[in-house]
Design an enzyme around this catalytic site. Structure first.
Site, mmCIF file in Angstrom:
data_model
loop_
_atom_site.group_PDB
_atom_site.id
_atom_site.type_symbol
_atom_site.label_atom_id
_atom_site.label_comp_id
_atom_site.label_asym_id
_atom_site.label_seq_id
_atom_site.Cartn_x
_atom_site.Cartn_y
_atom_site.Cartn_z
ATOM 1 N N THR A 56 0.808 -1.194 -0.054
ATOM 2 C CA THR A 56 -0.010 -0.118 0.026
ATOM 3 C C THR A 56 0.954 1.201 -0.072
ATOM 4 O O THR A 56 1.884 1.113 0.397
ATOM 5 C CB THR A 56 -0.930 0.081 1.094
ATOM 6 O OG1 THR A 56 -1.520 1.187 1.557
ATOM 7 C CG2 THR A 56 -0.254 -0.255 2.350
ATOM 8 N N ASP A 57 0.227 2.363 -0.549
ATOM 9 C CA ASP A 57 0.836 3.662 -0.444
ATOM 10 C C ASP A 57 1.161 4.027 0.949
ATOM 11 O O ASP A 57 1.728 4.912 1.353
ATOM 12 C CB ASP A 57 0.400 4.705 -1.344
ATOM 13 C CG ASP A 57 -1.179 4.735 -0.989
ATOM 14 O OD1 ASP A 57 -1.496 4.591 -0.122
ATOM 15 O OD2 ASP A 57 -1.608 5.904 -1.579
ATOM 16 N N GLU A 58 0.303 3.690 1.903
ATOM 17 C CA GLU A 58 0.265 3.963 3.335
ATOM 18 C C GLU A 58 1.603 3.827 4.023
ATOM 19 O O GLU A 58 1.740 4.278 5.003
ATOM 20 C CB GLU A 58 -0.944 3.577 3.980
ATOM 21 C CG GLU A 58 -2.042 3.831 3.513
ATOM 22 C CD GLU A 58 -3.217 3.317 4.633
ATOM 23 O OE1 GLU A 58 -2.951 3.175 5.805
ATOM 24 O OE2 GLU A 58 -4.250 3.589 4.009
ATOM 25 N N TYR A 116 -1.862 -0.684 10.865
ATOM 26 C CA TYR A 116 -1.961 -1.411 9.661
ATOM 27 C C TYR A 116 -1.099 -0.836 8.892
ATOM 28 O O TYR A 116 -0.262 -1.874 8.503
ATOM 29 C CB TYR A 116 -3.471 -0.954 9.116
ATOM 30 C CG TYR A 116 -3.585 -0.988 7.697
ATOM 31 C CD1 TYR A 116 -3.401 -2.546 7.151
ATOM 32 C CD2 TYR A 116 -3.177 -0.181 6.662
ATOM 33 C CE1 TYR A 116 -3.206 -2.618 5.871
ATOM 34 C CE2 TYR A 116 -3.514 -0.305 5.348
ATOM 35 C CZ TYR A 116 -3.283 -1.603 4.923
ATOM 36 O OH TYR A 116 -3.327 -1.827 3.549
ATOM 37 N N LYS A 138 2.193 -3.366 7.373
ATOM 38 C CA LYS A 138 2.408 -3.572 6.230
ATOM 39 C C LYS A 138 3.908 -2.892 5.627
ATOM 40 O O LYS A 138 4.451 -3.899 4.718
ATOM 41 C CB LYS A 138 1.584 -2.672 4.975
ATOM 42 C CG LYS A 138 -0.058 -2.999 5.112
ATOM 43 C CD LYS A 138 -0.079 -4.648 4.661
ATOM 44 C CE LYS A 138 0.260 -4.619 2.972
ATOM 45 N NZ LYS A 138 -0.068 -5.981 2.428
HETATM 46 P P1 NAD Z 1 -9.618 -7.413 2.031
HETATM 47 O O1 NAD Z 1 -9.485 -7.103 3.905
HETATM 48 O O2 NAD Z 1 -10.917 -6.972 1.358
HETATM 49 O O3 NAD Z 1 -9.283 -8.963 2.078
HETATM 50 C C1 NAD Z 1 -8.375 -9.529 2.812
HETATM 51 C C2 NAD Z 1 -8.384 -11.194 2.417
HETATM 52 O O4 NAD Z 1 -7.231 -11.759 3.051
HETATM 53 C C3 NAD Z 1 -9.813 -11.563 2.932
HETATM 54 O O5 NAD Z 1 -10.376 -12.529 2.076
HETATM 55 C C4 NAD Z 1 -9.303 -12.378 4.361
HETATM 56 O O6 NAD Z 1 -10.180 -13.634 4.371
HETATM 57 C C5 NAD Z 1 -7.730 -12.808 3.779
HETATM 58 N N1 NAD Z 1 -7.067 -13.122 5.082
HETATM 59 C C6 NAD Z 1 -6.909 -12.210 6.141
HETATM 60 N N2 NAD Z 1 -6.058 -12.807 6.813
HETATM 61 C C7 NAD Z 1 -5.706 -13.918 6.549
HETATM 62 C C8 NAD Z 1 -4.763 -15.005 6.937
HETATM 63 N N3 NAD Z 1 -4.168 -14.839 8.099
HETATM 64 N N4 NAD Z 1 -4.588 -16.152 5.964
HETATM 65 C C9 NAD Z 1 -5.117 -16.196 5.154
HETATM 66 N N5 NAD Z 1 -5.996 -15.233 4.572
HETATM 67 C C10 NAD Z 1 -6.284 -14.301 5.089
HETATM 68 O O7 NAD Z 1 -8.522 -6.655 1.745
HETATM 69 P P2 NAD Z 1 -8.144 -5.764 0.215
HETATM 70 O O8 NAD Z 1 -8.569 -4.403 0.350
HETATM 71 O O9 NAD Z 1 -8.429 -6.704 -0.823
HETATM 72 O O10 NAD Z 1 -6.654 -5.645 0.280
HETATM 73 C C11 NAD Z 1 -5.701 -6.812 -0.277
HETATM 74 C C12 NAD Z 1 -4.367 -6.524 -0.348
HETATM 75 O O11 NAD Z 1 -4.235 -5.087 -0.923
HETATM 76 C C13 NAD Z 1 -3.747 -6.202 1.138
HETATM 77 O O12 NAD Z 1 -2.595 -6.786 1.345
HETATM 78 C C14 NAD Z 1 -4.012 -4.651 1.317
HETATM 79 O O13 NAD Z 1 -2.770 -4.124 2.290
HETATM 80 C C15 NAD Z 1 -3.463 -4.290 -0.030
HETATM 81 N N6 NAD Z 1 -4.009 -3.039 -0.473
HETATM 82 C C16 NAD Z 1 -5.418 -2.419 -0.497
HETATM 83 C C17 NAD Z 1 -5.444 -1.119 -1.106
HETATM 84 C C18 NAD Z 1 -7.214 -1.063 -0.745
HETATM 85 O O14 NAD Z 1 -7.528 0.278 -1.166
HETATM 86 N N7 NAD Z 1 -8.162 -1.576 -0.404
HETATM 87 C C19 NAD Z 1 -4.890 -0.417 -1.610
HETATM 88 C C20 NAD Z 1 -3.442 -0.816 -1.630
HETATM 89 C C21 NAD Z 1 -3.033 -2.183 -1.179
HETATM 90 O O1 DAU Z 2 -4.169 3.821 0.532
HETATM 91 C C1 DAU Z 2 -4.383 2.726 0.198
HETATM 92 C C2 DAU Z 2 -5.172 2.140 1.346
HETATM 93 O O2 DAU Z 2 -6.434 2.492 1.345
HETATM 94 C C3 DAU Z 2 -5.319 0.569 1.785
HETATM 95 O O3 DAU Z 2 -3.967 0.280 2.088
HETATM 96 C C4 DAU Z 2 -6.027 0.182 2.881
HETATM 97 O O4 DAU Z 2 -6.032 -1.431 3.117
HETATM 98 C C5 DAU Z 2 -7.400 0.735 2.421
HETATM 99 O O5 DAU Z 2 -8.509 0.268 3.526
HETATM 100 C C6 DAU Z 2 -7.617 2.341 2.485
HETATM 101 O O6 DAU Z 2 -7.058 2.751 3.664
HETATM 102 P P1 DAU Z 2 -8.127 4.139 3.937
HETATM 103 O O7 DAU Z 2 -7.832 4.308 5.377
HETATM 104 O O8 DAU Z 2 -7.496 5.275 3.189
HETATM 105 O O9 DAU Z 2 -9.564 3.985 3.640
HETATM 106 P P2 DAU Z 2 -10.897 3.814 4.154
HETATM 107 O O10 DAU Z 2 -11.995 3.262 3.216
HETATM 108 O O11 DAU Z 2 -11.162 3.411 5.534
HETATM 109 O O12 DAU Z 2 -11.092 5.465 4.290
HETATM 110 C C7 DAU Z 2 -11.006 6.259 3.144
HETATM 111 C C8 DAU Z 2 -10.957 7.897 3.734
HETATM 112 O O13 DAU Z 2 -12.299 7.921 4.016
HETATM 113 C C9 DAU Z 2 -10.159 8.123 5.041
HETATM 114 O O14 DAU Z 2 -9.808 9.291 4.869
HETATM 115 C C10 DAU Z 2 -11.158 7.740 5.930
HETATM 116 C C11 DAU Z 2 -12.536 8.349 5.362
HETATM 117 N N1 DAU Z 2 -13.667 7.877 6.095
HETATM 118 C C12 DAU Z 2 -13.725 6.414 6.023
HETATM 119 C C13 DAU Z 2 -14.914 5.828 6.562
HETATM 120 C C14 DAU Z 2 -15.050 4.383 6.695
HETATM 121 C C15 DAU Z 2 -14.679 8.561 6.395
HETATM 122 O O15 DAU Z 2 -14.530 10.009 6.083
HETATM 123 N N2 DAU Z 2 -16.003 8.103 6.707
HETATM 124 C C16 DAU Z 2 -16.032 6.705 6.879
HETATM 125 O O16 DAU Z 2 -17.169 6.213 7.260
#
Ligand code: NAD
Ligand code: DAU
Length: 333
Positions: free
Chosen positions: A122-124, A149, A153
């Site tokens: 992630t970019d975080e 989190y 990562k």
């Molecule tokens: P998600 O939470 O939707 O899915 C995570 C999946 O991993 C789930 O299916 C869960 O059951 C599985 N999991 C969790 N713990 C596990 C374990 N111990 N063993 C096996 N499986 C397990 O997450 P996502 O949003 O799809 O993110 C996927 C990946 O992408 C993560 O590594 C996250 O850090 C990265 N990422 C997410 C975003 C975003 O915007 N969502 C952006 C950049 C990177």
């Molecule tokens: O940047 C990549 C990341 O983006 C991933 O690594 C994470 O897995 C993914 O969850 C996401 O993280 P954020 O914390 O940015 O996502 P989230 O959807 O939780 O929140 C997006 C923005 O919206 C953040 O600034 C918080 C805000 N927010 C979130 C929720 C749930 C609100 O204002 N209201 C809300 O109810």
């Protein structure tokens, strides 16, 4: 060339979209998903392709299982993680277990079998930027994570880098910005507000809503991952982003307009502790080296499609909704 892919976390949001994307490419790849089916994972995400994949219900911290599966595949694409910042603030332990110990377990198996790993991050890991800073994150930006989190990562990325340097592991890393699209859990910002609006409940904006996220459609993320698997240089880190910087208030106003509500039909709720201000990705290296470009150039268009998906798939998200909102209620958000 057809490859045997092991996809960890393939029942989650991005992982399941990756599986759909891979099978739609029709390149002859075989897919095995390893997923623990936590609250965030569901086999229903894979239902349309259930007869075309092998699903293994298991944990990435299970060294014997991981070793066996890694040995049976050519490439490991590692999505599995605890992914939600708010949860990491209430209960960090699963983040350490899955994101750090789980990644370590995979690295050791890949080291033993000598196969290829792509690690999804992630970019975080870079921390956040000021609102008025012209800079964006690049692969040279130092790590400075804020939350449990993002720090787990960051830890997992550093483990991958160490295994590359110390043991010659054939691994790549990608750091992507905020994804949106189908199958995203309703705890996340956009699906939470879409489903609130469908339910006639006012959306919840954390703090001032000035925080900026750099939105990318999940299909664009996964297309970039395939490019990296095919053409990426091992040991390299690639940043994936689609120039989608939008502040949360504007994203919410766009959503309200798409869903036929007044632009001010939302409430401010208490802010996330340590809330990162702004993320922004410079993906020029990826574009220049691998020729990737995003297909979703309009956030509004992609968001409209996503809204339609949630409208059409209430049976998918409804079972998650009450428990998610109950969790937020305990946080006052
Ligand atoms: P998600 O939470 O939707 O899915 C995570 C999946 O991993 C789930 O299916 C869960 O059951 C599985 N999991 C969790 N713990 C596990 C374990 N111990 N063993 C096996 N499986 C397990 O997450 P996502 O949003 O799809 O993110 C996927 C990946 O992408 C993560 O590594 C996250 O850090 C990265 N990422 C997410 C975003 C975003 O915007 N969502 C952006 C950049 C990177
Ligand atoms: O940047 C990549 C990341 O983006 C991933 O690594 C994470 O897995 C993914 O969850 C996401 O993280 P954020 O914390 O940015 O996502 P989230 O959807 O939780 O929140 C997006 C923005 O919206 C953040 O600034 C918080 C805000 N927010 C979130 C929720 C749930 C609100 O204002 N209201 C809300 O109810």
């Amino acid at each position: 060339m057809a490859i045997r892919l092991l996809v960890t976390g393939g029942a989650g949001f991005i992982g399941s979209n990756f599986v759909h994307h891979t099978l739609a490419m029709d390149a002859g790849h075989t897919v095995t998903v390893l997923d623990a089916l936590t609250y965030a994972g569901s086999v229903s995400n894979l239902a349309p392709v259930a007869d075309r994949i092998t699903f293994v219900h298991g944990n990435i911290t299970d060294a014997a299982l991981v070793d066996q599966l890694v040995g049976e595949h050519d490439v490991v694409v590692h999505f599995a993680a605890e992914s939600h910042n708010d949860n990491s603030l209430s209960n960090p332990r699963p983040f350490v277990d899955t994101n750090i110990i789980g990644t370590y377990t995979i690295l050791e198996a890949v080291r033993r079998h000598g196969n290829r790993l792509h690690h999804i991050s992630t970019d975080e890991v870079f921390g956040d930027l000021e609102l008025d800073d012209p800079a964006k994150f690049t692969s040279r930006t130092p790590y400075n994570p804020s939350s449990p989190y993002s720090s787990t990562k960051a830890g997992s990325d550093l483990l991958v880098r160490a295994w590359v340097r110390s043991f010659g592991l054939q691994a790549t890393i990608s750091n992507c910005s905020n994804n949106y699209g189908p199958y995203q859990h309703v705890e996340k910002f956009l699906p939470r507000q879409i489903t609130n609006i469908i339910d006639g409940v006012m959306p919840k904006l954390y703090g001032s809503g000035q925080n900026v996220r750099d939105w990318i459609h999940v299909d664009d993320h996964n297309a970039a991952v395939h490019n990296i698997i095919d053409k990426g240089r091992t040991g390299e880190t690639y940043l994936i982003g689609a120039d989608g910087e939008t502040d949360n208030k504007s994203a919410l106003e766009m959503l309200l307009q798409l869903m036929g509500k007044p632009a001010d039909w939302y409430e401010h709720v208490s802010d996330r502790p340590g809330h990162d201000l702004r993320y922004a990705i410079d993906s020029s290296d990826l574009r220049a080296e691998l020729g990737w470009t995003p297909q979703y150039t309009s956030f509004e268009h992609g968001l409209a499609q996503t809204v339609e998906w949630y409208r059409a798939n209430e049976a998918w998200w409804r079972p998650q909704k009450d428990a998610t909102e109950a969790r937020y209620k305990t946080l006052g958000r």
